[in-house]
Design a protein around this motif. Structure first.
Motif, PDB file in Angstrom:
ATOM      1  N   HIS A  98      -3.562   3.732   2.254  1.00 37.64           N
ATOM      2  CA  HIS A  98      -4.323   3.075   1.199  1.00 37.64           C
ATOM      3  C   HIS A  98      -3.746   1.678   1.011  1.00 37.64           C
ATOM      4  O   HIS A  98      -2.594   1.538   0.599  1.00 37.64           O
ATOM      5  CB  HIS A  98      -4.254   3.849  -0.115  1.00 37.64           C
ATOM      6  CG  HIS A  98      -5.148   3.283  -1.170  1.00 37.64           C
ATOM      7  ND1 HIS A  98      -5.354   3.892  -2.365  1.00 37.64           N
ATOM      8  CD2 HIS A  98      -5.903   2.161  -1.218  1.00 37.64           C
ATOM      9  CE1 HIS A  98      -6.186   3.167  -3.106  1.00 37.64           C
ATOM     10  NE2 HIS A  98      -6.519   2.108  -2.423  1.00 37.64           N
ATOM     11  N   GLY A 110       0.836  -1.192   0.000  1.00 38.43           N
ATOM     12  CA  GLY A 110       0.000   0.000   0.000  1.00 38.43           C
ATOM     13  C   GLY A 110       0.868   1.236   0.000  1.00 38.43           C
ATOM     14  O   GLY A 110       2.066   1.169  -0.287  1.00 38.43           O
ATOM     15  N   THR A 120      -3.442  -1.450  -1.038  1.00 37.44           N
ATOM     16  CA  THR A 120      -3.641  -1.830  -2.435  1.00 37.44           C
ATOM     17  C   THR A 120      -3.811  -3.338  -2.568  1.00 37.44           C
ATOM     18  O   THR A 120      -4.719  -3.802  -3.255  1.00 37.44           O
ATOM     19  CB  THR A 120      -2.453  -1.357  -3.289  1.00 37.44           C
ATOM     20  OG1 THR A 120      -2.238   0.040  -3.054  1.00 37.44           O
ATOM     21  CG2 THR A 120      -2.715  -1.589  -4.767  1.00 37.44           C
TER      22      THR A 120
END
Length: 151
Positions: free
Chosen positions: A74, A66, A76
């Motif tokens: 975030h 992330g 990912t």
């Protein structure tokens, strides 16, 4: 009325992509006081955040990829090898990423996307809340966006 002619193309062009991104960033910065305040600060940059779990033999057992940006984590990718599922490894990987994001990078929130066949229930158990549901994306699946407050 002004009539303009444009040539429209569909080709991958990294140089124009970078130029477009730069121009969009400038446009957004001019339009948003929040984004303008981020310019020139450490929070402006996306900083990768990776967490890995390896077996004693050195094999990849799981991992999280992330980044952090503007006080957000975030996530990912989060993956755990089938042989190690159910042992809490996914929770440990996610928890470590959240801890680093919160403690070392000042993040206050986290976000991620997952499909209905993946792990929406897992993330709910970790304290995430569904904030967006996109049905039939791609056709036959449902995508969820989830967020969590870290502080």
């Amino acid at each position: 009325m002004v009539c303009r002619m444009f040539r429209i193309e569909t080709e991958v062009d990294k140089a124009r992509r970078d130029l477009l991104r730069s121009r969009l960033l400038d446009t957004n910065t001019k339009a948003s006081p929040v984004l303008a305040a981020l310019r020139g600060t450490p929070a402006e940059r996306e900083v990768p955040l990776h967490v890995w779990a390896s077996t004693e033999a050195g094999e990849l057992a799981g991992g999280l990829v992330g980044h952090t940006w503007a006080s957000w984590l975030h996530v990912t990718y989060l993956w755990v090898d089938d042989r190690h599922r159910g042992a809490g490894l996914g929770s440990r990987l996610l928890g470590e990423a959240e801890r680093v994001a919160r403690r070392d990078r000042g993040c206050r929130s986290a976000r991620l996307e997952t499909w209905d066949f993946q792990a929406p229930d897992f993330y709910r158990k970790q304290g995430y809340q569904v904030v967006c549901v996109i049905e039939d994306y791609p056709p036959g699946l449902t995508e969820y966006t989830l967020t969590k407050t870290l502080v």
